[in-house]
Every structure is written in C-alpha cells, then in structure tokens.
Design a protein around this motif. Structure first.
Motif, PDB file in Angstrom:
ATOM      1  N   PRO A  12      12.594   7.645  11.951  1.00 36.45           N
ATOM      2  CA  PRO A  12      12.984   6.777  10.851  1.00 36.45           C
ATOM      3  C   PRO A  12      11.935   5.694  10.610  1.00 36.45           C
ATOM      4  O   PRO A  12      11.248   5.260  11.538  1.00 36.45           O
ATOM      5  CB  PRO A  12      14.297   6.161  11.341  1.00 36.45           C
ATOM      6  N   ILE A  13      11.829   5.277   9.364  1.00 32.50           N
ATOM      7  CA  ILE A  13      10.971   4.151   8.994  1.00 32.50           C
ATOM      8  C   ILE A  13      11.857   3.066   8.416  1.00 32.50           C
ATOM      9  O   ILE A  13      12.606   3.304   7.455  1.00 32.50           O
ATOM     10  CB  ILE A  13       9.933   4.556   7.928  1.00 32.50           C
ATOM     11  N   ALA A  14      11.808   1.880   8.987  1.00 26.87           N
ATOM     12  CA  ALA A  14      12.424   0.719   8.358  1.00 26.87           C
ATOM     13  C   ALA A  14      11.492   0.305   7.225  1.00 26.87           C
ATOM     14  O   ALA A  14      10.357  -0.124   7.467  1.00 26.87           O
ATOM     15  CB  ALA A  14      12.582  -0.409   9.375  1.00 26.87           C
ATOM     16  N   THR A  15      11.927   0.459   5.991  1.00 22.22           N
ATOM     17  CA  THR A  15      11.008   0.355   4.844  1.00 22.22           C
ATOM     18  C   THR A  15      10.617  -1.068   4.484  1.00 22.22           C
ATOM     19  O   THR A  15       9.755  -1.270   3.631  1.00 22.22           O
ATOM     20  CB  THR A  15      11.631   1.004   3.600  1.00 22.22           C
ATOM     21  N   GLY A  16      11.261  -2.057   5.108  1.00 21.47           N
ATOM     22  CA  GLY A  16      11.013  -3.429   4.697  1.00 21.47           C
ATOM     23  C   GLY A  16      11.798  -3.803   3.454  1.00 21.47           C
ATOM     24  O   GLY A  16      11.710  -4.928   2.971  1.00 21.47           O
ATOM     25  N   SER A  17      12.581  -2.870   2.952  1.00 21.61           N
ATOM     26  CA  SER A  17      13.414  -3.088   1.779  1.00 21.61           C
ATOM     27  C   SER A  17      14.867  -2.848   2.175  1.00 21.61           C
ATOM     28  O   SER A  17      15.305  -3.315   3.229  1.00 21.61           O
ATOM     29  CB  SER A  17      12.951  -2.166   0.651  1.00 21.61           C
ATOM     30  N   LYS A  18      15.612  -2.062   1.392  1.00 19.34           N
ATOM     31  CA  LYS A  18      17.034  -1.919   1.657  1.00 19.34           C
ATOM     32  C   LYS A  18      17.417  -0.603   2.324  1.00 19.34           C
ATOM     33  O   LYS A  18      18.580  -0.401   2.669  1.00 19.34           O
ATOM     34  CB  LYS A  18      17.823  -2.057   0.357  1.00 19.34           C
ATOM     35  N   GLY A  19      16.467   0.317   2.515  1.00 18.81           N
ATOM     36  CA  GLY A  19      16.812   1.615   3.072  1.00 18.81           C
ATOM     37  C   GLY A  19      15.850   2.063   4.158  1.00 18.81           C
ATOM     38  O   GLY A  19      14.938   1.324   4.565  1.00 18.81           O
ATOM     39  N   TYR A  64       3.404   0.072   8.083  1.00 15.95           N
ATOM     40  CA  TYR A  64       2.777  -1.212   8.380  1.00 15.95           C
ATOM     41  C   TYR A  64       2.315  -1.965   7.140  1.00 15.95           C
ATOM     42  O   TYR A  64       1.699  -3.029   7.251  1.00 15.95           O
ATOM     43  CB  TYR A  64       1.638  -1.054   9.398  1.00 15.95           C
ATOM     44  N   SER A  65       2.634  -1.432   5.962  1.00 15.78           N
ATOM     45  CA  SER A  65       2.364  -2.193   4.750  1.00 15.78           C
ATOM     46  C   SER A  65       3.338  -3.358   4.643  1.00 15.78           C
ATOM     47  O   SER A  65       4.517  -3.249   4.977  1.00 15.78           O
ATOM     48  CB  SER A  65       2.514  -1.311   3.509  1.00 15.78           C
ATOM     49  N   LEU A  66       2.833  -4.489   4.154  1.00 18.24           N
ATOM     50  CA  LEU A  66       3.715  -5.559   3.739  1.00 18.24           C
ATOM     51  C   LEU A  66       4.504  -5.131   2.517  1.00 18.24           C
ATOM     52  O   LEU A  66       4.110  -4.198   1.800  1.00 18.24           O
ATOM     53  CB  LEU A  66       2.907  -6.818   3.397  1.00 18.24           C
ATOM     54  N   ARG A  67       5.617  -5.792   2.274  1.00 21.17           N
ATOM     55  CA  ARG A  67       6.408  -5.574   1.062  1.00 21.17           C
ATOM     56  C   ARG A  67       6.351  -6.836   0.200  1.00 21.17           C
ATOM     57  O   ARG A  67       6.334  -7.957   0.726  1.00 21.17           O
ATOM     58  CB  ARG A  67       7.869  -5.249   1.390  1.00 21.17           C
ATOM     59  N   ALA A  68       6.369  -6.644  -1.094  1.00 25.73           N
ATOM     60  CA  ALA A  68       6.368  -7.773  -2.031  1.00 25.73           C
ATOM     61  C   ALA A  68       7.800  -8.285  -2.180  1.00 25.73           C
ATOM     62  O   ALA A  68       8.404  -8.230  -3.254  1.00 25.73           O
ATOM     63  CB  ALA A  68       5.791  -7.348  -3.370  1.00 25.73           C
ATOM     64  N   ARG A  69       8.329  -8.783  -1.100  1.00 26.12           N
ATOM     65  CA  ARG A  69       9.680  -9.308  -1.048  1.00 26.12           C
ATOM     66  C   ARG A  69       9.627 -10.721  -0.480  1.00 26.12           C
ATOM     67  O   ARG A  69       8.672 -11.073   0.239  1.00 26.12           O
ATOM     68  CB  ARG A  69      10.585  -8.393  -0.210  1.00 26.12           C
ATOM     69  N   PRO A  70      10.605 -11.538  -0.778  1.00 27.59           N
ATOM     70  CA  PRO A  70      10.495 -12.965  -0.455  1.00 27.59           C
ATOM     71  C   PRO A  70      10.149 -13.279   0.993  1.00 27.59           C
ATOM     72  O   PRO A  70       9.410 -14.230   1.271  1.00 27.59           O
ATOM     73  CB  PRO A  70      11.883 -13.515  -0.830  1.00 27.59           C
ATOM     74  N   ARG A  71      10.676 -12.494   1.950  1.00 29.33           N
ATOM     75  CA  ARG A  71      10.450 -12.798   3.369  1.00 29.33           C
ATOM     76  C   ARG A  71       9.210 -12.117   3.943  1.00 29.33           C
ATOM     77  O   ARG A  71       8.991 -12.159   5.150  1.00 29.33           O
ATOM     78  CB  ARG A  71      11.679 -12.406   4.195  1.00 29.33           C
ATOM     79  N   ALA A  72       8.384 -11.528   3.096  1.00 28.06           N
ATOM     80  CA  ALA A  72       7.160 -10.869   3.562  1.00 28.06           C
ATOM     81  C   ALA A  72       7.469  -9.843   4.643  1.00 28.06           C
ATOM     82  O   ALA A  72       6.896  -9.848   5.738  1.00 28.06           O
ATOM     83  CB  ALA A  72       6.136 -11.890   4.075  1.00 28.06           C
ATOM     84  N   VAL A  79       4.982   6.957  -1.233  1.00 27.33           N
ATOM     85  CA  VAL A  79       5.934   6.183  -0.424  1.00 27.33           C
ATOM     86  C   VAL A  79       5.189   4.976   0.134  1.00 27.33           C
ATOM     87  O   VAL A  79       3.954   4.967   0.225  1.00 27.33           O
ATOM     88  CB  VAL A  79       6.522   7.013   0.733  1.00 27.33           C
ATOM     89  N   ILE A  80       5.951   3.968   0.511  1.00 22.77           N
ATOM     90  CA  ILE A  80       5.335   2.815   1.149  1.00 22.77           C
ATOM     91  C   ILE A  80       4.681   3.259   2.456  1.00 22.77           C
ATOM     92  O   ILE A  80       5.256   4.030   3.225  1.00 22.77           O
ATOM     93  CB  ILE A  80       6.371   1.692   1.390  1.00 22.77           C
ATOM     94  N   ALA A  81       3.470   2.820   2.695  1.00 19.57           N
ATOM     95  CA  ALA A  81       2.750   3.220   3.898  1.00 19.57           C
ATOM     96  C   ALA A  81       3.264   2.459   5.117  1.00 19.57           C
ATOM     97  O   ALA A  81       3.625   1.275   5.012  1.00 19.57           O
ATOM     98  CB  ALA A  81       1.260   2.960   3.721  1.00 19.57           C
ATOM     99  N   LEU A 137       0.857  -1.180   0.000  1.00 20.43           N
ATOM    100  CA  LEU A 137       0.000   0.000   0.000  1.00 20.43           C
ATOM    101  C   LEU A 137       0.895   1.233   0.000  1.00 20.43           C
ATOM    102  O   LEU A 137       1.746   1.385   0.880  1.00 20.43           O
ATOM    103  CB  LEU A 137      -0.911  -0.007   1.232  1.00 20.43           C
ATOM    104  N   HIS A 138       0.704   2.113  -0.984  1.00 15.19           N
ATOM    105  CA  HIS A 138       1.532   3.309  -1.141  1.00 15.19           C
ATOM    106  C   HIS A 138       0.649   4.555  -1.075  1.00 15.19           C
ATOM    107  O   HIS A 138      -0.462   4.562  -1.627  1.00 15.19           O
ATOM    108  CB  HIS A 138       2.252   3.281  -2.489  1.00 15.19           C
ATOM    109  N   VAL A 139       1.160   5.603  -0.431  1.00 13.39           N
ATOM    110  CA  VAL A 139       0.392   6.836  -0.260  1.00 13.39           C
ATOM    111  C   VAL A 139       1.279   8.052  -0.527  1.00 13.39           C
ATOM    112  O   VAL A 139       2.500   7.981  -0.390  1.00 13.39           O
ATOM    113  CB  VAL A 139      -0.198   6.943   1.164  1.00 13.39           C
TER     114      VAL A 139
END
Length: 316
Positions: A166-173, A238-246, A234-236, A116-118
């Motif tokens: 800070p937000i841990a994006t669930g990705s690389k940054g 508490y959104s999940l990320r479409a990445r292998p480890r969910a 930006v990624i909202a 979910l992106h906002v």
C-alpha cells in the motif's frame, strides 16, 4: 545550487518555505529516485506557493539543464507516424522531462515543483507497464472504509498471483501497487485491471464500486483502475503533496496500514522517512508474473458472467 527566494512561504498553514521544499527534495532524492528514474515526469508547480494558483507541467521548458532528458511522445495515432523536428509540428508531441540523475530533484524544487507524477511504465518501453496501480478513492469521512478496501484489493490481487504494497498517498486514499514484468501490453493490462475492479466491486458491492460519477457511488469506495494506461499518472512515492500540511506519499508495509492514515506523513518526517525500509523497492526487486495474472483474471471474469462495459468518463 543557489536557491532563489528561499524564504518564500510555500505552505502557509505549516510555515514551510521554498528553502524547506528544496532541502526536502535534495535529501529524499536517493530514496525517491528508483521510483521516478526513466519515467515520463509530470510536475505540479506552485511558483508562488500554495497561496497562488498552481499548474501541471508536462512539456520541458527550454531552460532546463541538459542533465534532464527530453522524451517526445506523440499526442495522437497520426502524430506517432511523424518525428518531432522532422515534419511533425511541435503541437503533435508532448516533450516530457525524464530524470536520470538524483541531483536534478532540488533543481525542480527550485523551479516551484511540489508534486511529481509518473506513469506505470518506463519511457524506453512506454507500452509495457512494470507497475500495476489500484487507486482507492473514498467518500468523505473516516479512513476506515478506504483501509478496509485496501485489504480487499490486497487479498484479491494475491488470489490472482500478485503480491502488493500500500501507498499512503498524502491525500485521502491509498494506492495498492504491484510490481510486474513488462511482458504484457498496456492495452492488455488496462483491460485486465478493469476486469479485476469489476470482479471486486461485484463481490463487495456494499463497500466498493466502479461507478465513476461521485454522486452515484452511494458512500462506497471507488476502485479506480484508470491509472493503468500510458497517458495516466500517479503520485510518485516520496513526492510532496500540494496540500496545506505539506504531506508526503509514502510506501507502507501491510502491518503499518492499520495505524497509518493516508495523510500521516509530512515534510517534517524527513528523517523518519530516510530511516524506514522501502517496501515498494523490495517488491520491485522481484516483479511478478504478468501473464499469470492476466490469465487468472480473464478466467475469473469469464466464469463470473459479468459483461465489461465500454467506459466513457464523460458519460459514466
């Protein structure tokens, strides 16, 4: 709500199913809702799970329930003079979904939504942002560089009158986010944040860059100011990320960032997420003085002697 195909594997690497995704969004809805409510929603859907291609969806399908609001946004200046359904053609507008009820989160998950992106502004005041976001894009490798970059952004924002989280994006940054009063135009905020990023990159040239092309960054962290306009998202939280480890995008405290990688949280941490405080919600309860920040950055930029270059993402 009856979940269709609840046993379908959505995240093959961790064995998580569509039923798990719906259950996650059903339980996290009350925590995530304040960060998405009233904002134009862009959805990254994977109807067949990550094993098949996904797609971004902005326009609301006809079958969405009436509880999900529709907001038509013109795609051009010419279209802004028209009205959807009253002389303007459908292709002139993007009709976004806007959530007004937490109960609609599991509905979207049942439609295959994962991310979910906002935008940084609300739908009812689209051209006056109430968030400021710096997106830190690191080179491949250790998270140490992007963690250091987050601290540099925090200190620089604070020097211009803005507290941040800070937000841990669930990705690389990480994202570094401030809550601001919606008193300045999106155009003003976009230019101000570009100046802020230029000042920061000039001050820490060995660690940070505003060069858009990855090949020219030289191992530095990209300070991405481009999220601060009405059409960017930006990624909202508490959104999940479409990445292998969910993985999940999660607001942090500054004390946590030293030991929390950007992809530290996943769908299996739901109970822990619900038990944590929400530092972004706390920050948003007392938004900062936007005009003070704009004036401070303008003064610092003028004193620096830097020149703000016209940005073209296809040539930069």
């Amino acid at each position: 709500m009856e979940v269709s195909n609840p046993d379908r594997i959505v995240f093959p690497e961790v064995g998580r199913t569509k039923g798990d995704v719906v259950a996650y969004y059903e339980r996290i809805a009350s925590r995530a809702f304040p960060h998405l409510s009233g904002r134009l929603l862009s959805i990254r859907r994977y109807p067949k799970g990550l094993a098949a291609p996904g797609f971004f969806q902005k326009n609301v399908p006809d079958h969405y329930p009436e509880s999900i609001e529709r907001v038509a946004v013109p795609r051009s200046r010419a279209a802004s003079k028209k009205h959807p359904g009253k002389g303007g053609k459908d292709r002139d507008f993007t009709v976004y979904p806007v959530l007004r009820h937490p109960e609609d989160f599991p509905y979207l998950a049942n439609q295959g939504a994962i991310e979910l992106h906002v935008p940084t502004s609300r739908a009812d005041d689209l051209f006056h942002p109430d968030r400021l976001v710096i997106d830190l894009d690191p080179p491949p490798g250790s998270f140490a560089r992007v963690r250091r970059a987050a601290y540099l952004v925090r200190d620089a924002l604070a020097g211009h009158g803005l507290p941040s989280v800070p937000i841990a994006t669930g990705s690389k940054g990480y994202h570094v986010v401030s809550a601001i009063r919606p008193s300045a135009s999106s155009e003003t905020i976009a230019v101000t944040v570009q100046k802020f990023a230029a000042l920061l990159a000039a001050r820490h040239g060995e660690e940070l860059t505003i060069v858009f092309r990855v090949a020219l960054r030289g191992g530095r962290v990209f300070v991405d100011w481009l999220r601060n306009n009405p059409v960017a998202t930006v990624i909202a939280p508490y959104s999940l990320r479409a990445r292998p480890r969910a993985t999940v995008a999660v607001p942090l405290t500054w004390a946590e960032i030293e030991t929390t990688d950007p992809d530290a949280f996943g769908i299996g941490d739901l109970d822990r997420l619900l038990d944590r405080p929400d530092p972004l919600a706390e920050l948003a309860s007392a938004p900062s003085d936007t005009e003070r920040f704009v004036a401070a950055v303008d003064a610092a930029f003028e004193a620096s002697g830097l020149v703000l270059e016209t940005f073209d993402r296809f040539r930069s």
